[in-house]
Motif scaffolding. Structure first.
Motif, PDB file in Angstrom:
ATOM      1  N   LEU A 295       0.638  -1.250  -0.120  1.00  0.00           N
ATOM      2  CA  LEU A 295      -0.183   0.024   0.167  1.00  0.00           C
ATOM      3  C   LEU A 295       0.604   1.006   0.035  1.00  0.00           C
ATOM      4  O   LEU A 295       0.146   2.237   0.340  1.00  0.00           O
ATOM      5  CB  LEU A 295      -0.735   0.023   1.060  1.00  0.00           C
ATOM      6  N   GLY A 296       2.076   1.039   0.133  1.00  0.00           N
ATOM      7  CA  GLY A 296       2.930   2.318   0.679  1.00  0.00           C
ATOM      8  C   GLY A 296       2.899   2.826   1.378  1.00  0.00           C
ATOM      9  O   GLY A 296       3.351   3.571   0.757  1.00  0.00           O
ATOM     10  N   PHE A 297       2.541   2.155   2.040  1.00  0.00           N
ATOM     11  CA  PHE A 297       2.852   2.764   3.589  1.00  0.00           C
ATOM     12  C   PHE A 297       3.656   2.544   5.012  1.00  0.00           C
ATOM     13  O   PHE A 297       3.323   1.140   5.021  1.00  0.00           O
ATOM     14  CB  PHE A 297       1.550   3.158   4.116  1.00  0.00           C
ATOM     15  N   ASN A 298       4.416   3.095   5.169  1.00  0.00           N
ATOM     16  CA  ASN A 298       5.282   2.570   7.009  1.00  0.00           C
ATOM     17  C   ASN A 298       4.168   2.603   8.102  1.00  0.00           C
ATOM     18  O   ASN A 298       4.396   1.860   9.020  1.00  0.00           O
ATOM     19  CB  ASN A 298       6.776   3.158   6.638  1.00  0.00           C
ATOM     20  N   SER A 299       3.179   3.446   7.945  1.00  0.00           N
ATOM     21  CA  SER A 299       2.976   4.248   9.017  1.00  0.00           C
ATOM     22  C   SER A 299       1.203   4.020   9.251  1.00  0.00           C
ATOM     23  O   SER A 299       0.651   4.118   8.070  1.00  0.00           O
ATOM     24  CB  SER A 299       3.245   5.139   9.945  1.00  0.00           C
ATOM     25  N   ILE A 300       0.199   3.907  10.431  1.00  0.00           N
ATOM     26  CA  ILE A 300      -0.974   3.184   9.972  1.00  0.00           C
ATOM     27  C   ILE A 300      -2.023   4.986  10.001  1.00  0.00           C
ATOM     28  O   ILE A 300      -2.666   5.202   9.366  1.00  0.00           O
ATOM     29  CB  ILE A 300      -1.203   3.377  11.479  1.00  0.00           C
TER      30      ILE A 300
ATOM     31  N   PHE B 130     -14.106   9.512   4.721  1.00  0.00           N
ATOM     32  CA  PHE B 130     -13.150   8.871   3.670  1.00  0.00           C
ATOM     33  C   PHE B 130     -13.104   9.798   2.254  1.00  0.00           C
ATOM     34  O   PHE B 130     -13.323  10.352   1.960  1.00  0.00           O
ATOM     35  CB  PHE B 130     -13.602   7.017   3.314  1.00  0.00           C
ATOM     36  N   THR B 131     -11.979   9.123   1.503  1.00  0.00           N
ATOM     37  CA  THR B 131     -11.335  10.088   0.612  1.00  0.00           C
ATOM     38  C   THR B 131     -10.732   9.097  -0.096  1.00  0.00           C
ATOM     39  O   THR B 131     -10.123   8.372   0.508  1.00  0.00           O
ATOM     40  CB  THR B 131     -10.761  11.413   0.511  1.00  0.00           C
ATOM     41  N   ASN B 132     -10.124   9.136  -1.161  1.00  0.00           N
ATOM     42  CA  ASN B 132      -9.461   8.656  -2.364  1.00  0.00           C
ATOM     43  C   ASN B 132      -9.181   6.929  -2.330  1.00  0.00           C
ATOM     44  O   ASN B 132      -8.619   6.258  -2.508  1.00  0.00           O
ATOM     45  CB  ASN B 132      -8.012   8.908  -1.958  1.00  0.00           C
ATOM     46  N   LEU B 133     -10.847   6.908  -2.492  1.00  0.00           N
ATOM     47  CA  LEU B 133     -11.025   5.140  -2.543  1.00  0.00           C
ATOM     48  C   LEU B 133     -11.110   4.674  -3.479  1.00  0.00           C
ATOM     49  O   LEU B 133     -10.544   4.079  -3.543  1.00  0.00           O
ATOM     50  CB  LEU B 133     -13.014   5.323  -2.427  1.00  0.00           C
ATOM     51  N   ALA B 134     -10.612   5.205  -4.768  1.00  0.00           N
ATOM     52  CA  ALA B 134     -10.530   5.174  -5.662  1.00  0.00           C
ATOM     53  C   ALA B 134      -8.838   4.501  -6.163  1.00  0.00           C
ATOM     54  O   ALA B 134      -9.039   3.379  -6.491  1.00  0.00           O
ATOM     55  CB  ALA B 134     -10.492   5.722  -7.270  1.00  0.00           C
ATOM     56  N   GLU B 135      -7.995   5.277  -5.373  1.00  0.00           N
ATOM     57  CA  GLU B 135      -6.656   4.825  -5.369  1.00  0.00           C
ATOM     58  C   GLU B 135      -6.579   3.495  -4.730  1.00  0.00           C
ATOM     59  O   GLU B 135      -6.063   3.242  -4.886  1.00  0.00           O
ATOM     60  CB  GLU B 135      -6.179   5.840  -4.793  1.00  0.00           C
ATOM     61  N   ILE B 136      -7.305   3.895  -3.646  1.00  0.00           N
ATOM     62  CA  ILE B 136      -6.988   1.966  -2.756  1.00  0.00           C
ATOM     63  C   ILE B 136      -7.665   1.327  -3.142  1.00  0.00           C
ATOM     64  O   ILE B 136      -7.000   0.731  -3.097  1.00  0.00           O
ATOM     65  CB  ILE B 136      -7.458   2.351  -0.880  1.00  0.00           C
TER      66      ILE B 136
END
Length: 286
Positions: free
Chosen positions: A6-11, A37-43
């Motif tokens: 997912l490209g993230f190191n932290s919650i 919530f936002t950027n749902l298409a991205e996730i």
């Protein structure tokens, strides 16, 4: 979180990217709660790279679900206590007092009043005259089908169990919640599934909503709901799974213009969000 996925190191970074927050106060403590919530298409695109999902409907040929909302009016006593809590943050009943100190406690107390009781400052429970039990008994008397009754609070689970056993006989009802031993839970499932005399399964979704099969039931009553969408979805599927040959009717008890409707509204929002994230059709529900 796996940064390779997912490209993230932290919650924290993950939450900041995909959630909108609102600051609320709990006593003297300030906390941020997600309100959107936002950027749902991205996730969704990120998840599709390493996740594959099949729905139950795609895998199983099961009968339809039918949803019914049963409106239940407050008694005069319920309405008075409910309005006192909303306007004055306190209420009294037979000399016992209830107070609320923050928004979360207010929501809890309002929901308890809607379910026919309140918990005092001393943590004792005061029953409130209400119409939910009478409505449940009407449903039970109008059919010979086996019925699951889901209730959020232990007080209601015990109250419903006692009432059904008094009305229909000791063998008619089994219960399933935190205070019931594992041996008794196994016996309750077996009896409900196979004993014609056992018609009612009364349970708390937090305890009985996962991993058990209750396909003997074709009617499911939600005496009360909670904000937990997983509890709702999983408890529905205790009866709607492999082995079910009948249509399953789900009946929700709701008092109009109260916290009951806000809870249903929150659940609908969560179902829509889940469907959008997973690319599914939103479930038909009321």
């Amino acid at each position: 979180l796996n940064p390779n996925h997912l490209g993230f190191n932290s919650i924290v970074a993950f939450r900041n990217r995909y959630c909108h927050f609102e600051t609320i106060w709990i006593g003297n403590r300030q906390i941020n709660v997600p309100v959107g919530f936002t950027n749902l298409a991205e996730i969704e695109m990120k998840l599709k790279k390493f996740a594959y999902r099949k729905t139950k409907k795609e895998c199983l040929d099961l009968p339809d679900k039918l949803y019914v909302k049963r409106n239940i009016e407050f008694t005069d006593e319920q309405a008075r206590i409910y309005n006192d809590i909303r306007t004055e943050a306190r209420a009294t009943l037979r000399g016992a007092e209830l107070t609320v100190t923050n928004v979360l406690t207010e929501i809890l107390r309002l929901h308890q009043v809607s379910c026919g009781f309140f918990k005092t400052k001393e943590e004792s429970i005061q029953p409130i005259a209400n119409k939910r039990l009478d409505t449940l008994l009407e449903i039970c008397e109008d059919t010979d089908a086996k019925i699951i009754v889901w209730a959020t609070y232990i007080y209601n689970v015990e109250q419903i169990t006692k009432t059904l056993r008094e009305k229909f006989g000791v063998d008619s009802t089994v219960d399933f919640y935190g205070e019931v031993s594992s041996e008794k839970r196994t016996e309750a499932i077996e009896r409900f599934q196979n004993d014609p005399k056992c018609r009612f399964f009364v349970a708390n979704p937090a305890t009985g909503g996962l991993g058990i099969t209750l396909t003997a039931a074709s009617i499911v009553v939600y005496y009360s709901n909670s904000y937990n969408a997983e509890h709702r979805v999983q408890s529905e599927d205790r009866s709607h799974r492999i082995g079910q040959e009948k249509k399953v009717t789900y009946i929700d008890f709701v008092t109009p213009d109260t916290i009951d409707e806000k809870i249903l509204g929150a659940l609908k929002t969560k179902f829509k969000l889940s469907a959008k994230t997973m690319g599914e059709v939103v479930r038909e529900w009321f």
